[in-house]
Design an enzyme around this catalytic site. Sequence first.
Site, PDB file in Angstrom:
ATOM      1  N   ASP A   1      -2.714   2.254  -6.163  1.00 49.10           N
ATOM      2  CA  ASP A   1      -1.628   2.271  -5.177  1.00 49.10           C
ATOM      3  C   ASP A   1      -1.629   1.071  -4.241  1.00 49.10           C
ATOM      4  OD1 ASP A   1      -3.977   3.001  -3.920  1.00 49.10           O
ATOM      5  OD2 ASP A   1      -3.023   4.401  -2.549  1.00 49.10           O
ATOM      6  N   GLU A   2      -2.321   0.014  -4.604  1.00 46.82           N
ATOM      7  CA  GLU A   2      -2.471  -1.104  -3.674  1.00 46.82           C
ATOM      8  C   GLU A   2      -2.566  -2.406  -4.446  1.00 46.82           C
ATOM      9  OE1 GLU A   2      -5.492  -2.274   0.015  1.00 46.82           O
ATOM     10  OE2 GLU A   2      -5.925  -0.574  -1.292  1.00 46.82           O
TER      11      GLU A   2
ATOM     12  N   ASP B   1       0.870  -1.178   0.000  1.00 46.53           N
ATOM     13  CA  ASP B   1       0.000   0.000   0.000  1.00 46.53           C
ATOM     14  C   ASP B   1       0.910   1.232   0.000  1.00 46.53           C
ATOM     15  OD1 ASP B   1      -2.098   1.727   0.114  1.00 46.53           O
ATOM     16  OD2 ASP B   1      -2.895   1.029   2.028  1.00 46.53           O
TER      17      ASP B   1
END
Length: 521
Positions: free
Chosen positions: A105-106, A11
């Site tokens: 983003d993960e 993350d």
Amino acid sequence: MRSAPTILHLDMDAFFAAAEQAAKPSLRGKPVVVGGLGPRGVVATASYEARRFGVHSAMPMAQARRLAPNAAYLVPRFSLYRAVSEQVMELLRRLSPLVEPLSLDEAFVDLEAGGSARDAATAREAGERLRADIRAVTGLTGSVGLAGSKMIAKIASEEAKPDGLVLIEPGTERELLGPKSVRILPGVGPATGEHLRRAGMTTVADLAGAGEDELVRLLGKAHGESLYRMARGYDDRPVVAERDAKSVSVEDTFDVDLHDRLRVRIEVERLAERCVQRLRGAGRSGRTVVLKVRRYDFSTLTRSETLRGPTDDPVVVREAAARLLEAVDTTGGVRLLGVGVTGLADYTQEDLFAQAAAERAAAEAEAAEASGAEPGGAHGGDGAEVERSRGGAAVVPAVPAGAGAAGGTGAGGAGAPDGPAVAAAAGRGEPEGEERRWAAGQDVRHAEYGAGWVQGSGLGRVTVRFEEPWSAAPGRVRTFRADDPELEPSDPLPLVAGQSSWPASLPKSRSEDGGGGSARP
């Protein structure tokens, strides 16, 4: 459940805001808030400096401004975020072929499937190497969680924030989960959490102690059984590399309610065009067109039309959306519009009516050109329809509603278009005399001063700070007329100096390591 912590969850830390700080040296270490800048905008991401004031994601922007009046408020630059995300995902794919992106983003990674880890020691090495590579390639930081299941790996990455790594050994899950709030478990939102609280269950240990039968009675069979398993630390969900999108959609929230019916239709047509662009960008087509309308009183209406077959034709989608709009009462005003396509497929079935209309339009245009007459001139309104069929002259505003000047009149709402909307300069179709609008945070380039970004604008002026991501110190500030011909919008710069391609690949010294489980010398 695995016997080794070989499932990794990454993350990125305050991704949007961190990317803006990396791109703008003058904002490093200062509170930064990214989101819609209009009166109805919401916070997309807040930097850790801004979070100290109580600002957080999904908060109304007006409330964020009251909490942190001196923060930098910027519109999202999704082209930059996507480019950085591609770099990060490429690093993950070097570790394993099984990468499951959850957002820009993960992502989850199955390290065992890629041979990157076989036990706790090699998993930790892979995680630390990933964090170092992300910093080297993007200049940003990410937090890593390692565990024997996806649920525990995600919890571990949360505990690792910011810029850390936490490894949870298999077999210790129940001890870890017991004292934590029930809200930490997937599928437990505010409503379910409140329901459980009224039943006297506030911690994960309470859920495990209540038993499966009681949870099934409270929440239903599927949800109750799933929650009981997770409360006991069981999660056997695999990492899935390909997650098929179920729909493609775009929507805009407007700063001021739209009352004019023609304006509403124009916005729907514009959204349909953007939706098809995304659809084609994904290499997909769709069979069902969906229209979403949120009215002045927050009531939301959804209408859909299923076509004869999948299509990626902008004319077909636009006309279907317009037909759906005819059945919606917009009296009183519209605050949000959205157009989507579902029933996705990898092929198209040409719409014969649209194809025939396009061919007829082309023939009429050729005939008119040969005779010197205006196309459709003998049929009144047909000319406009011909132009729409050809995709040539649909009336589309240069700046979508919801995107405006910075300093409180910028992009409005979470559904803002990709990147700031800017009215083009002369020579790009801008009506003569119309003031150009610049959004806070937007990339620009000046003929004399070079690359910079917009700090604010208004009253016919725009203030720009000229600096690059690799500048040693904050750049100088200059103010120009909003219509200065030497100032132009530009593309984002790479966040790390020396990258000849954008997005950039791994440096050779790192890419040679491959995805192996051994540490670099």
